[in-house]
Each structure stands twice: as C-alpha cells, then as structure tokens.
Design a protein around this motif. Structure first.
Motif, PDB file in Angstrom:
ATOM      1  N   ASN A 262       9.196   3.519   4.165  1.00 30.69           N
ATOM      2  CA  ASN A 262       9.417   4.291   2.933  1.00 30.69           C
ATOM      3  C   ASN A 262      10.891   4.403   2.586  1.00 30.69           C
ATOM      4  OD1 ASN A 262       6.659   4.862   2.498  1.00 30.69           O
ATOM      5  ND2 ASN A 262       6.752   6.472   4.045  1.00 30.69           N
TER       6      ASN A 262
ATOM      7  N   ASP B 143       3.764  -1.935   2.078  1.00 28.27           N
ATOM      8  CA  ASP B 143       4.901  -1.392   2.839  1.00 28.27           C
ATOM      9  C   ASP B 143       4.571  -1.202   4.323  1.00 28.27           C
ATOM     10  OD1 ASP B 143       3.215   0.777   2.635  1.00 28.27           O
ATOM     11  OD2 ASP B 143       4.763   2.203   2.015  1.00 28.27           O
TER      12      ASP B 143
ATOM     13  N   GLN C  81      -2.063  -1.333 -12.094  1.00 32.10           N
ATOM     14  CA  GLN C  81      -2.492   0.065 -12.082  1.00 32.10           C
ATOM     15  C   GLN C  81      -2.083   0.715 -13.405  1.00 32.10           C
ATOM     16  OE1 GLN C  81      -1.144   2.238  -8.649  1.00 32.10           O
ATOM     17  NE2 GLN C  81      -2.012   4.183  -9.339  1.00 32.10           N
TER      18      GLN C  81
ATOM     19  N   TYR D 189      -5.775  10.541  -4.411  1.00 35.03           N
ATOM     20  CA  TYR D 189      -5.545  10.010  -3.064  1.00 35.03           C
ATOM     21  C   TYR D 189      -6.704   9.137  -2.585  1.00 35.03           C
ATOM     22  CZ  TYR D 189      -1.881  13.581  -1.989  1.00 35.03           C
ATOM     23  OH  TYR D 189      -0.771  14.362  -1.934  1.00 35.03           O
TER      24      TYR D 189
ATOM     25  N   GLY E 270      -1.380   7.480  -7.723  1.00 36.60           N
ATOM     26  CA  GLY E 270      -2.040   7.703  -6.439  1.00 36.60           C
ATOM     27  C   GLY E 270      -2.697   6.458  -5.873  1.00 36.60           C
ATOM     28  N   THR E 271      -2.795   6.459  -4.543  1.00 33.52           N
ATOM     29  CA  THR E 271      -3.376   5.289  -3.862  1.00 33.52           C
ATOM     30  C   THR E 271      -4.859   5.123  -4.216  1.00 33.52           C
ATOM     31  OG1 THR E 271      -3.652   6.752  -1.941  1.00 33.52           O
ATOM     32  CG2 THR E 271      -1.783   5.243  -1.905  1.00 33.52           C
TER      33      THR E 271
ATOM     34  N   SER F 233      -1.428  -1.943   2.727  1.00 31.65           N
ATOM     35  CA  SER F 233      -0.286  -1.566   1.887  1.00 31.65           C
ATOM     36  C   SER F 233       0.823  -2.593   1.977  1.00 31.65           C
ATOM     37  CB  SER F 233       0.279  -0.223   2.336  1.00 31.65           C
ATOM     38  OG  SER F 233      -0.575   0.799   1.942  1.00 31.65           O
TER      39      SER F 233
ATOM     40  N   GLU G 186      -2.491  15.093   3.718  1.00 24.24           N
ATOM     41  CA  GLU G 186      -1.122  14.604   3.488  1.00 24.24           C
ATOM     42  C   GLU G 186      -0.140  15.682   3.928  1.00 24.24           C
ATOM     43  OE1 GLU G 186      -0.280  11.383   2.494  1.00 24.24           O
ATOM     44  OE2 GLU G 186      -2.393  11.321   3.028  1.00 24.24           O
TER      45      GLU G 186
ATOM     46  N   LEU H 244      -1.946  -2.644  -1.686  1.00 23.87           N
ATOM     47  CA  LEU H 244      -1.336  -1.657  -2.580  1.00 23.87           C
ATOM     48  C   LEU H 244       0.173  -1.878  -2.680  1.00 23.87           C
ATOM     49  CD1 LEU H 244      -3.223   1.570  -1.464  1.00 23.87           C
ATOM     50  CD2 LEU H 244      -3.801  -0.060  -3.282  1.00 23.87           C
ATOM     51  N   ALA H 245       0.631  -2.036  -3.903  1.00 24.08           N
ATOM     52  CA  ALA H 245       2.068  -2.295  -4.090  1.00 24.08           C
ATOM     53  C   ALA H 245       2.548  -1.753  -5.430  1.00 24.08           C
ATOM     54  CB  ALA H 245       2.336  -3.790  -4.006  1.00 24.08           C
ATOM     55  N   ALA H 246       1.856  -0.710  -5.923  1.00 25.22           N
ATOM     56  CA  ALA H 246       2.194  -0.213  -7.253  1.00 25.22           C
ATOM     57  C   ALA H 246       3.109   1.005  -7.223  1.00 25.22           C
ATOM     58  CB  ALA H 246       0.912   0.126  -8.020  1.00 25.22           C
ATOM     59  N   GLY H 247       3.381   1.508  -6.018  1.00 23.17           N
ATOM     60  CA  GLY H 247       4.187   2.732  -5.916  1.00 23.17           C
ATOM     61  C   GLY H 247       5.621   2.494  -6.349  1.00 23.17           C
TER      62      GLY H 247
ATOM     63  N   GLY I 297       0.014  11.009   6.582  1.00 20.38           N
ATOM     64  CA  GLY I 297      -1.170  11.860   6.479  1.00 20.38           C
ATOM     65  C   GLY I 297      -1.730  12.078   7.882  1.00 20.38           C
TER      66      GLY I 297
ATOM     67  N   ASN J 216      -2.849   8.854   9.743  1.00 24.35           N
ATOM     68  CA  ASN J 216      -3.563   7.815   9.005  1.00 24.35           C
ATOM     69  C   ASN J 216      -2.617   6.626   8.830  1.00 24.35           C
ATOM     70  OD1 ASN J 216      -5.034   6.308   7.131  1.00 24.35           O
ATOM     71  ND2 ASN J 216      -4.300   7.546   5.397  1.00 24.35           N
TER      72      ASN J 216
HETATM   73  C1  UD1 Z   1       0.008   6.855   2.540  1.00 27.22           C
HETATM   74  C2  UD1 Z   1      -1.232   7.702   2.863  1.00 27.22           C
HETATM   75  C3  UD1 Z   1      -0.978   8.439   4.170  1.00 27.22           C
HETATM   76  C4  UD1 Z   1      -0.677   7.457   5.269  1.00 27.22           C
HETATM   77  C5  UD1 Z   1       0.462   6.521   4.877  1.00 27.22           C
HETATM   78  C6  UD1 Z   1       0.553   5.384   5.897  1.00 27.22           C
HETATM   79  C7  UD1 Z   1      -2.269   8.399   0.753  1.00 27.22           C
HETATM   80  C8  UD1 Z   1      -2.471   9.519  -0.178  1.00 27.22           C
HETATM   81  N1  UD1 Z   1      -1.483   8.643   1.810  1.00 27.22           N
HETATM   82  O1  UD1 Z   1       1.121   7.753   2.372  1.00 27.22           O
HETATM   83  O2  UD1 Z   1      -2.133   9.209   4.534  1.00 27.22           O
HETATM   84  O3  UD1 Z   1      -0.352   8.166   6.465  1.00 27.22           O
HETATM   85  O4  UD1 Z   1       0.227   5.918   3.595  1.00 27.22           O
HETATM   86  O5  UD1 Z   1       1.636   4.529   5.660  1.00 27.22           O
HETATM   87  O6  UD1 Z   1      -2.825   7.334   0.561  1.00 27.22           O
HETATM   88  N2  UD1 Z   1       0.787   2.906  -4.130  1.00 27.22           N
HETATM   89  C9  UD1 Z   1       0.164   2.380  -5.244  1.00 27.22           C
HETATM   90  N3  UD1 Z   1      -0.054   3.197  -6.320  1.00 27.22           N
HETATM   91  C10 UD1 Z   1       0.298   4.500  -6.321  1.00 27.22           C
HETATM   92  C11 UD1 Z   1       0.930   5.044  -5.167  1.00 27.22           C
HETATM   93  C12 UD1 Z   1       1.159   4.213  -4.079  1.00 27.22           C
HETATM   94  O7  UD1 Z   1      -0.179   1.205  -5.274  1.00 27.22           O
HETATM   95  O8  UD1 Z   1       0.086   5.169  -7.332  1.00 27.22           O
HETATM   96  C13 UD1 Z   1       1.051   2.002  -2.982  1.00 27.22           C
HETATM   97  C14 UD1 Z   1       2.519   1.970  -2.581  1.00 27.22           C
HETATM   98  O9  UD1 Z   1       3.198   0.930  -3.274  1.00 27.22           O
HETATM   99  C15 UD1 Z   1       2.443   1.708  -1.089  1.00 27.22           C
HETATM  100  C16 UD1 Z   1       1.101   2.310  -0.692  1.00 27.22           C
HETATM  101  O10 UD1 Z   1       0.350   2.472  -1.878  1.00 27.22           O
HETATM  102  O11 UD1 Z   1       2.422   0.321  -0.811  1.00 27.22           O
HETATM  103  C17 UD1 Z   1       1.265   3.664  -0.013  1.00 27.22           C
HETATM  104  O12 UD1 Z   1       1.953   4.540  -0.893  1.00 27.22           O
HETATM  105  P1  UD1 Z   1       3.063   5.521  -0.375  1.00 27.22           P
HETATM  106  O13 UD1 Z   1       3.566   6.319  -1.514  1.00 27.22           O
HETATM  107  O14 UD1 Z   1       4.038   4.814   0.463  1.00 27.22           O
HETATM  108  O15 UD1 Z   1       2.147   6.483   0.525  1.00 27.22           O
HETATM  109  P2  UD1 Z   1       2.573   7.278   1.800  1.00 27.22           P
HETATM  110  O16 UD1 Z   1       3.294   8.530   1.400  1.00 27.22           O
HETATM  111  O17 UD1 Z   1       3.247   6.402   2.776  1.00 27.22           O
END
Ligand code: UD1
Ligand code: CA
Length: 474
Positions: free
Chosen positions: A234, A109, A78, A204, A83-84, A107, A161, A11-14, A146, A176
C-alpha cells in the motif's frame, strides 16, 4: 449439469493514495515487472477462461500496459461506486449469461502470490462445496489489514476492516489476505444484498463473504503457508520490503541452479533474466529486463546490464550495458558504457572509459582505452588506439564508419564519418581520418589549423549554430 467455468478477477481500480505517486500503484515495479504484471502472470497461469483486470484510477496507463502484455485479458472498468465489492460486481456483471463455476479474486497489489497457493485453494473450495474460500495469514503486525473473526469453535464468522474494528478486534493477528474463491452465483446475489455501511462508505468484498455465510453456505478461511505470498503493498515501505524479499528468493533460486552470488544483498536480478551454470555475480550487479548470461561468465562488481545477451566466459566489471550482445570470451570494463546496438565479437575487448553505440566490433578486436565508438562496423582482430573518437555526427545527421580487419589505428585519432579504413591498414597517432584509407596504407594527417570563415552559415543554414553565428557576426 452445465459446464463449470473458472474466472480470475484481478482488482486494480483503487487509487493507491498511500503510494503518493503520479504512477498508479500497481504499475510500480518489483524485480523488473509492474506489480500488476506479477498478478496477471499468476492469473493467466491458472488457465482460466477469463482473466479480468478491473481498473478505474489512471485507467489509460493501466489499459496500455494490459493491452501490450495481456491482450487476451477482459478489461472491466469500475464505475464511480467505490470499494472492492463494487469492483468485483462490475467485473461479474460483464460475464457471459451462461457463466457458472468458480471466481477467483486477487489484487494487483499482492505481487508474490503464487499459482500453487491459488490452485490448492480452488481444490479445497471445490472438494468441500464451500460458497466462499478465502486465504488468511497471521501477522505479528496486522496493521492495515482486515481481521478474521472466528467463533468459539474456530469457524469463520466475519472480516472486520481496521477502520471499522473495535479495540478488541484490532488485537486479532489473523488477517484477510485479500485472495478469494467464490461460487459465482452465490457471489452475485451476495453483492446485490450488501451495502456500504462502514467507515469508508465503500462496498466491501469482505462483506460478500459474510453475506454468503448468512445465506447458509459454508465460508472457510485457509491459512497461507508462507506469509510473504500475501504481503500487500500500500506504500513505498512495503514496496521495498516485498521487492527485497522477492530479490532474495530470486538470488537463492539462481544459487541453487549453480550461480555463485558473493553478496546477494547488493545483487539485483529481474524475474525476466536468465543465467547459466557457473556464472559468478560480484557485489553491485544488476541484471535487468531480458538479459541472459552464459556459463562461466563473471559479472561485477558494480555492473548494470539491461536487455543484453552475454555469452560464455565473458568478464564484465564496473560497467553499464543496455541492448547489446557480447560474445564468448570477451571482456568489458572497467568503466565502459555500452549503449543499444553494440555487438562485441568473441574474444573482443571494450576497455576503460569507452562508450559504444550501434557498433559491431568483430572477433578478437579491441577498443581498450578512452574512446567513443558510435555507428561503426569494425572487422576482426583490429586494434583501435587509445583516445579514438568515431565522429559520427555532423551536427545534423549521423554517419557510419567502416573499419576492416587487422587494422592498427594510432592513438588519438578521429574518424570523421562516413569513412572506410580497409583491411590491414595503419593510421598514425593524432590522425584525423576524413578520406577512405586503402588496404595496407598508413594514413597520417599533420596540418596546421585553418579556420574556414563563414563555413557554418554557408553549409548549415537554418540551424541553431548558423543563427548563433549570424548573431555573433552582426
Ligand atoms: C483489502 C481488504 C482487507 C485485506 C487487504 C489484503 C477489503 C474491503 N479489504 O484492504 O480485508 O486485509 O485487502 O491486502 O476488501 N480496489 C479496486 N476498487 C476499489 C478499491 C480497491 O479495484 O474501489 C483494488 C485496489 O486497486 C487493490 C485491491 O482492490 O488492488 C485492494 O484495495 P486496497 O484499497 O488496497 O484494500 P486494502 O485496504 O489493502
Ligand atoms: Ca492493499
């Protein structure tokens, strides 16, 4: 039974807003690689059929990086639903029809996660027949993660969360880690079933795990053995903490492999660097990129070396070096600046306040003091006098200087390129060498200053200097 596959979604779309940066979060570097590079290296090492980075925010920059270093990855974009969970849904919607088996989600990150941890999760997941297996960790300060909610018997119940958690749930220190193994088919239907009824209004991925549990399959949360492996980044405080820890581990690894590091706290070694036994690193040493250091060499204090091959028994102090080759027994510094294309031969010396660029300096040759050597080839056992400048630039073009072997050049020379100084010749102090010097000669130029009026306008027309000259003489 159909063939079982393995896919890894990264996951890297955030947006990574908490980094407050124009560089996408997952392209921020630790130990010389973007965080996404660490995540993709781990994903690739699992030997999956598909490695699927999901991108959206700053997608051009991410795509360029992935295409350059992981061209075999199946990039997925995405859509606008956040959301993840949605990110994973977009990824699996692009899977081939006949895909079945396990889907690992990591992820971009979480850069320290290792192959072994994911492999053992997959083993447990497959041997227990669970619908989902996720990784958890117990943190003294769980802020931002989370929380894992378990029932009285200790079984997994849900993930909450922080934004959605009650006071009581926020007290939970088991979090998590954001690393999952899912059964593909169960994941697919769970993602269709869940909504985005939460404080963030996002779909989520964590809710998919709960949905799988509700559908009657087992979901287990395994505790990680080493919390650093799942540290998420983060913001830039976490970026620094994770970099420092990775660097500490890299230094420890090299020390166990036979490298003396006198002060690991100020020694920084990229994950891509390699060192032989009996190398000594003194405080303030940075080894970056594809850098190799041969046995018995001493580097530091205060040396930055990037993409450079260093031989055995070399000594380098207080210097900056990039894109160079330094052969055995050579010495560099203090206060040298070696730019790309420098090749210092065995036993050679680049000394104090010397800058080099695109310069091949032969075996045993020395440039000891206060010089600039640019665009030059120097033979063997030649000595370049103090304060010598290789004048390689005529204001428009760069030219090459060739100096033979066993040459002794005087102090404060200027070699006006292109020029050749043949084997075994000498040049006198203060000489400006404009004409080739034949073997065995002594070159000297002692002349009163002459100013050739109008030379720039006549010989360098249409340059900024000619314009300025025209203006001044109007
Ligand atoms: C997320 C988890 C949380 C966990 C934490 C661990 C969810 C809802 N929450 O929170 O339970 O404790 O990781 O590090 O999953 N991303 C996408 N698309 C999106 C949003 C995010 O690809 O729409 C990617 C981000 O780029 C990132 C990863 O998903 O690499 C996690 O997203 P992030 O927003 O950092 O989630 P956390 O708040 O850390
Ligand atoms: Ca995160």
């Amino acid at each position: 039974m159909s063939e079982q596959h393995l896919a890894v979604i990264v996951l890297a779309a955030g947006e990574g807003t908490r980094m407050r940066s124009s560089t996408p979060k997952v392209l921020h570097e630790i130990a010389g690689l973007p965080m996404l590079g660490h995540a993709l290296a781990t994903a690739t090492a699992l030997g999956a059929q598909r490695v699927v980075p999901v991108i959206r925010h700053e997608k051009d920059k991410l795509e360029a990086y992935i295409n350059a270093f992981y061209p075999q990855a199946h990039i997925v974009h995405q859509d606008e639903i956040p959301g993840t969970g949605r990110a994973v849904e977009c990824a699996i919607n692009a899977f081939p029809e006949d895909f079945s088996g396990a889907v690992v989600v990591t992820s971009g990150d979480v850069p320290l996660l290792d192959v072994q941890t994911i492999e053992s999760m997959i083993d447990v997941h497959l041997s227990t027949g669970a619908g989902a297996t996720l990784l958890s960790a117990t943190f003294d300060n769980p802020t931002g993660y989370g929380r894992i909610v378990r029932d009285d018997s200790g079984s997994f119940r849900s993930i909450v969360e922080e934004r959605d958690a009650t006071e009581e749930e926020r007290e939970i220190t088991e979090v998590n880690a954001g690393v999952y193994v899912f059964d593909f088919k169960l994941l697919k239907s769970a993602l269709v079933a869940i909504g985005s009824h939460n404080a963030a209004g996002e779909k989520y991925l964590t809710d998919a795990a709960v949905e799988i549990l509700k559908s009657g399959s087992e979901v287990q949360a395994l505790e990680v053995s080493d919390n650093w492996l799942v540290a998420g980044v983060n913001n830039r405080v976490q970026l620094q903490e994770v970099s420092a820890e990775l660097n500490r581990r890299i230094c420890q690894g090299w020390m166990l492999a036979g490298v003396t590091i006198t002060h690991p706290e100020t020694t920084f070694i990229d994950i891509t660097a390699a060192l032989a036994e009996d190398v000594t690193l003194l405080p303030g040493t940075h080894l970056k990129g594809i850098t190799r250091i041969g046995s018995g060499s001493t580097i530091g204090p205060e040396v930055v070396i990037t993409d450079t091959q260093v031989g055995s028994n070399v000594s380098i102090t207080k210097s900056q070096i990039a894109g160079s080759v330094i052969d055995d027994e050579a010495t560099v510094g203090p206060f040298s600046y070696l730019r790309p294309g420098t090749h210092l031969g065995a036993g050679g010396k680049i000394g104090t306040f010397v800058e080099t660029k695109n310069a091949v300096i032969g075996v045993g040759s020395k440039v000891p003091h206060l010089s600039y050597v640019g665009d030059a080839t120097i033979g063997e056992h030649t000595n370049i006098g103090a304060g010598t400048i290789f004048a390689n630039y005529d204001g428009v073009n760069k030219h090459h200087t060739v100096i033979g072997s066993h040459v002794r050049s005087g102090s404060h020379n200027v070699f006006v390129a292109p020029v050749t100084i043949a084997d075994g010749s000498y040049t006198a102090a203060g000489t400006v060498v404009r004409k080739d010097v034949e073997s065995g000669s002594l070159a000297m130029s002692v002349a009163p200053q002459r100013n050739l009026a109008g030379w720039v306008i006549a010989n360098r027309p249409n340059t900024a200097s000619a314009d300025a000259a025209n203006k001044a003489t109007e």
